[in-house]
Design a protein around this motif. Structure first.
Motif, PDB file in Angstrom:
ATOM      1  N   ASN A 234       0.805  -1.238   0.000  1.00  0.00           N
ATOM      2  CA  ASN A 234       0.000   0.000   0.000  1.00  0.00           C
ATOM      3  C   ASN A 234       0.834   1.283   0.000  1.00  0.00           C
ATOM      4  OD1 ASN A 234      -2.291  -1.565   0.053  1.00  0.00           O
ATOM      5  ND2 ASN A 234      -2.599  -1.382   2.251  1.00  0.00           N
ATOM      6  N   ILE A 235       2.102   1.227  -0.412  1.00  0.00           N
ATOM      7  CA  ILE A 235       2.960   2.412  -0.471  1.00  0.00           C
ATOM      8  C   ILE A 235       3.311   2.712  -1.929  1.00  0.00           C
ATOM      9  CG2 ILE A 235       5.207   3.380   0.126  1.00  0.00           C
ATOM     10  CD1 ILE A 235       3.478   3.288   2.530  1.00  0.00           C
ATOM     11  N   TYR A 236       3.214   3.983  -2.298  1.00  0.00           N
ATOM     12  CA  TYR A 236       3.560   4.398  -3.657  1.00  0.00           C
ATOM     13  C   TYR A 236       4.541   5.577  -3.595  1.00  0.00           C
ATOM     14  CZ  TYR A 236       3.072   5.820  -8.546  1.00  0.00           C
ATOM     15  OH  TYR A 236       3.331   6.139  -9.849  1.00  0.00           O
ATOM     16  N   VAL A 237       5.479   5.595  -4.555  1.00  0.00           N
ATOM     17  CA  VAL A 237       6.458   6.682  -4.673  1.00  0.00           C
ATOM     18  C   VAL A 237       6.350   7.241  -6.089  1.00  0.00           C
ATOM     19  CG1 VAL A 237       8.902   7.299  -4.628  1.00  0.00           C
ATOM     20  CG2 VAL A 237       8.000   5.649  -2.972  1.00  0.00           C
ATOM     21  N   PRO A 238       6.284   8.571  -6.266  1.00  0.00           N
ATOM     22  CA  PRO A 238       6.108   9.153  -7.609  1.00  0.00           C
ATOM     23  C   PRO A 238       7.252   8.806  -8.557  1.00  0.00           C
ATOM     24  CG  PRO A 238       5.746  10.800  -5.887  1.00  0.00           C
ATOM     25  CD  PRO A 238       6.338   9.597  -5.215  1.00  0.00           C
ATOM     26  N   GLN A 239       6.913   8.747  -9.819  1.00  0.00           N
ATOM     27  CA  GLN A 239       7.901   8.536 -10.873  1.00  0.00           C
ATOM     28  C   GLN A 239       8.692   9.830 -11.089  1.00  0.00           C
ATOM     29  OE1 GLN A 239       8.564   5.728 -13.157  1.00  0.00           O
ATOM     30  NE2 GLN A 239      10.310   7.054 -13.465  1.00  0.00           N
ATOM     31  N   VAL A 240      10.003   9.710 -11.192  1.00  0.00           N
ATOM     32  CA  VAL A 240      10.836  10.876 -11.494  1.00  0.00           C
ATOM     33  C   VAL A 240      11.269  10.799 -12.952  1.00  0.00           C
ATOM     34  CG1 VAL A 240      12.941   9.714 -10.668  1.00  0.00           C
ATOM     35  CG2 VAL A 240      12.886  12.202 -10.813  1.00  0.00           C
ATOM     36  N   VAL A 251      11.910  17.170 -12.073  1.00  0.00           N
ATOM     37  CA  VAL A 251      10.578  16.982 -12.633  1.00  0.00           C
ATOM     38  C   VAL A 251      10.085  15.603 -12.204  1.00  0.00           C
ATOM     39  CG1 VAL A 251       9.210  16.858 -14.741  1.00  0.00           C
ATOM     40  CG2 VAL A 251      11.126  18.465 -14.598  1.00  0.00           C
ATOM     41  N   LEU A 252       8.928  15.558 -11.541  1.00  0.00           N
ATOM     42  CA  LEU A 252       8.395  14.292 -11.064  1.00  0.00           C
ATOM     43  C   LEU A 252       6.886  14.249 -11.252  1.00  0.00           C
ATOM     44  CD1 LEU A 252       8.046  14.331  -7.213  1.00  0.00           C
ATOM     45  CD2 LEU A 252       9.151  16.216  -8.379  1.00  0.00           C
ATOM     46  N   GLU A 253       6.357  13.053 -11.154  1.00  0.00           N
ATOM     47  CA  GLU A 253       4.930  12.821 -11.339  1.00  0.00           C
ATOM     48  C   GLU A 253       4.112  13.600 -10.316  1.00  0.00           C
ATOM     49  OE1 GLU A 253       1.967   8.894 -11.178  1.00  0.00           O
ATOM     50  OE2 GLU A 253       4.098   8.747 -10.633  1.00  0.00           O
ATOM     51  N   TYR A 254       3.076  14.274 -10.790  1.00  0.00           N
ATOM     52  CA  TYR A 254       2.174  14.996  -9.896  1.00  0.00           C
ATOM     53  C   TYR A 254       1.097  14.032  -9.388  1.00  0.00           C
ATOM     54  CZ  TYR A 254      -1.312  18.303  -8.218  1.00  0.00           C
ATOM     55  OH  TYR A 254      -2.216  18.972  -7.438  1.00  0.00           O
ATOM     56  N   ILE A 255       0.919  14.007  -8.058  1.00  0.00           N
ATOM     57  CA  ILE A 255      -0.034  13.081  -7.439  1.00  0.00           C
ATOM     58  C   ILE A 255      -1.251  13.873  -6.947  1.00  0.00           C
ATOM     59  CG2 ILE A 255      -0.385  11.343  -5.652  1.00  0.00           C
ATOM     60  CD1 ILE A 255       1.665  10.531  -7.727  1.00  0.00           C
ATOM     61  N   PRO A 256      -2.411  13.728  -7.595  1.00  0.00           N
ATOM     62  CA  PRO A 256      -3.609  14.476  -7.185  1.00  0.00           C
ATOM     63  C   PRO A 256      -4.385  13.747  -6.088  1.00  0.00           C
ATOM     64  CG  PRO A 256      -4.046  13.307  -9.216  1.00  0.00           C
ATOM     65  CD  PRO A 256      -2.635  12.965  -8.833  1.00  0.00           C
TER      66      PRO A 256
END
Length: 604
Positions: A234-240, A251-256
């Motif tokens: 259940n853990i997520y880390v944004p894509q860079v 620049v990295l993935e925007y998490i809404p």
């Protein structure tokens, strides 16, 4: 975790908004690079802070912490980082003081959109329109190091967050570091200054600034954590997007999603609204709390690096009780020697073996007290038992039985024995402390020793799964029962080794403590030699001046024309004899100083 083919966040995990999103109001100001004015402002602010802290009316640690926090907050830059380091020192300061400092917010004015566009185009070496199909010129947030814009990549059409460093950040931060280094001399004269380890604090600040001024470190940390935490449930880390990362741009993935800080705020004002949002998005806050805590344990003890700033503003909630972690600018790394002691400390806490926990904690200490180790061990044992009794009472507030609370019970003992912990231990304690802000709201009845035991059980299961290699020989051992005998023998051997290790560890600590007593005696002697050399040198200088002519009192009264030395009955010596004696005094002073320095290096 469900992800798309491009390994980005599955849109189905994006939750509904908790409340209407209002545009952030970020103040925009022109860049200023007045070096001399900055130095005057810093010195004036620090002197004003010192005057306020000297007020005898102030007795509350929280009030003192608020004064320090407001001063450092106004100065920004390196002083924000310094305040965050001081907030770690719950081994030296009261909890209320540290909590006040932990509330530091790195806010700053943003620089104009035209400047941002120019610096981005210089970093990319091409027009901004060739990189982004959409770009918001007004930043959504700004700090002393940089500011954040929302954009959409032209290639792929992904919504991204663009962090751009302030053009004046490197010069301001390194200048402030030089200023702080120049203040180390006066700081070392303050009472109990040796406990603060100011030289180590300077090294920590330099290391933090070096990494935070180069966004490539954060990009590398994002890539590493994304790979390692993929195994965490259940853990997520944004894509860079590394192809667009530069030393001053990331620049990295925007998490809404919904920020944990937003949820906790609404939970206080409108709990029914939060319950409706949880039902709509299938979010169980207890699952979220345990997910965060178990992940932090795994980061520390299995990955050997951890997110060092898990406050609610860096935690984003998704659907199905999933969580996204952001802002990897503060990452803790652990060396194997320290990790072995700290893992033993946490394991002993889980098993409620407080004597072993104390031994492991003391083995990580920056300095041991000038008393027998048994005395401090007995007092710390009382603190641990007090904490343990409170963890067994479900109705007590979480802040009285958290891991941070254990540090509060130990703090008076550590302070009384003039003992300080090393920075690795403090950083790990800080990581638990920042996460506790959310945990105390999500899991108010949490029993930390039981949660640690839950982690230990999961860790053993993962280790067996990783190491298990079913070969024919292993299957034969299973069928014959030999593997059970091997496990029993291994368990007995492990228990015996643990007992021997504990005895050896106690012996090392006692030996180190005895070295500390010897160090104290030798340091006292050498400092007496230094003081004596300085006094003798001043006396010799006075004698020599007295023989050269009348003393100042004689000059005023005109009492005598003869050398003052003969009137005072001072021994006469030639100028070269005086220089020789002064040289000998200087040599004694420097020799004593070398002994003191070498002794510190040897013992520590």
């Amino acid at each position: 975790m469900r992800v798309s083919r491009l390994k980005l966040l599955d849109p189905d995990l994006v939750p509904t908004p908790l409340r209407e999103r209002l545009p952030h109001s970020v103040e925009i100001a022109e860049l200023t690079l007045n070096m001399e004015r900055r130095r005057r402002v810093v010195l004036k602010s620090l002197m004003s802070m010192w005057g306020k802290l000297s007020n005898p009316v102030l007795t509350s640690p929280a009030e003192r912490g608020a004064i320090v926090r407001n001063t450092l907050d106004a100065l920004g830059g390196v002083f924000i980082k310094l305040g965050q380091l001081l907030a770690l020192r719950n081994d030296l300061f009261p909890t209320e003081f540290c909590l006040a400092l932990s509330d530091l917010h790195d806010r700053a004015t943003a620089f104009p959109p035209g400047v941002a566009r120019r610096y981005l185009e210089e970093a990319f070496g091409r027009p901004l329109e060739s990189v982004f199909s959409e770009f918001s010129p007004v930043p959504v947030a700004a700090a002393s190091i940089g500011q954040c814009h929302i954009a959409r990549l032209r290639q792929g059409g992904h919504l991204v967050a663009v962090k751009l460093q302030r053009p004046d950040a490197p010069s301001m931060f390194w200048r402030d570091l030089d200023l702080f280094q120049s203040l180390l001399g006066p700081l070392s004269l303050l009472p109990s200054s040796e406990l603060f380890n100011w030289e180590d604090a300077l090294w920590e600040l330099q290391d933090i600034v070096k990494e935070e001024l180069d966004y490539r470190y954060e990009a590398a940390a994002l890539a590493t954590f994304r790979k390692k935490l993929r195994k965490h449930e259940n853990i997520y880390v944004p894509q860079v997007f590394t192809e667009w990362c530069r030393p001053n741009v990331i620049v990295l993935e925007y998490i809404p999603g919904v920020f944990m800080s937003e949820l906790l705020h609404v939970k206080e004002t409108d709990p029914e609204k939060v319950l409706r949002w949880q039902r709509d998005n299938n979010v169980d806050l207890e699952v979220v709390g345990r997910t965060l805590l178990q992940s932090l344990y795994r980061q520390m003890f299995e990955e050997h690096l951890f997110h060092g700033d898990l406050h609610p503003g860096n935690i984003v909630l998704l659907k199905d009780s999933q969580v996204c972690l952001i802002d990897f600018g503060s990452v803790g790394r652990l060396d194997i020697d320290f990790l072995d002691s700290f893992h033993g400390y946490m394991k002993a806490l889980a098993e409620r073996d407080f004597e072993t926990a104390i031994l492991n904690m003391l083995s990580t200490s920056a300095n041991l007290p000038n008393v027998g180790i048994d005395s401090i061990q007995a007092e710390l044992l009382n603190a641990f038992r007090t904490w343990h009794r409170k963890t067994l009472v479900p109705d007590l507030p979480h802040h009285e039985k958290s891991v941070q609370a254990l540090g509060d019970y130990m703090q008076p003992v550590l302070h009384r024995y003039r003992m300080s912990m090393n920075w690795s231990f403090l950083r790990m304690n800080r990581a638990f402390g920042t996460l506790d802000i959310a945990i105390q709201k999500l899991l108010p009845t949490l029993d930390h020793p039981s949660e640690m035991k839950r982690y230990q059980k999961g860790a053993r299961k993962r280790a067996r799964k990783k190491a298990w290699n079913v070969r024919p020989s292993v299957l034969a051992m299973i069928h014959s029962g030999a593997i059970l005998r091997h496990r029993e023998e291994a368990s007995l051997a492990l228990t015996h080794a643990s007992s021997l290790r504990r005895v050896e560890q106690l012996g090392r600590l006692r030996f180190k403590s005895s070295l500390t007593k010897g160090e104290f005696l030798i340091l006292s002697t050498m400092r007496a030699v230094q003081v004596g050399a300085v006094v003798l040198g001043l006396v010799l200088l006075a004698f020599w001046l007295a023989w050269q002519g009348p003393l100042p009192l004689d000059l005023l009264t005109g009492a005598s024309e003869s050398p003052a030395g003969s009137q005072w009955g001072l021994p006469r010596f030639a100028w070269w004899e005086g220089l020789l004696l002064l040289a000998l005094c200087g040599k004694a002073f420097l020799s004593a100083n070398r002994v003191v320095t070498r002794l510190h290096e040897t013992v520590t």
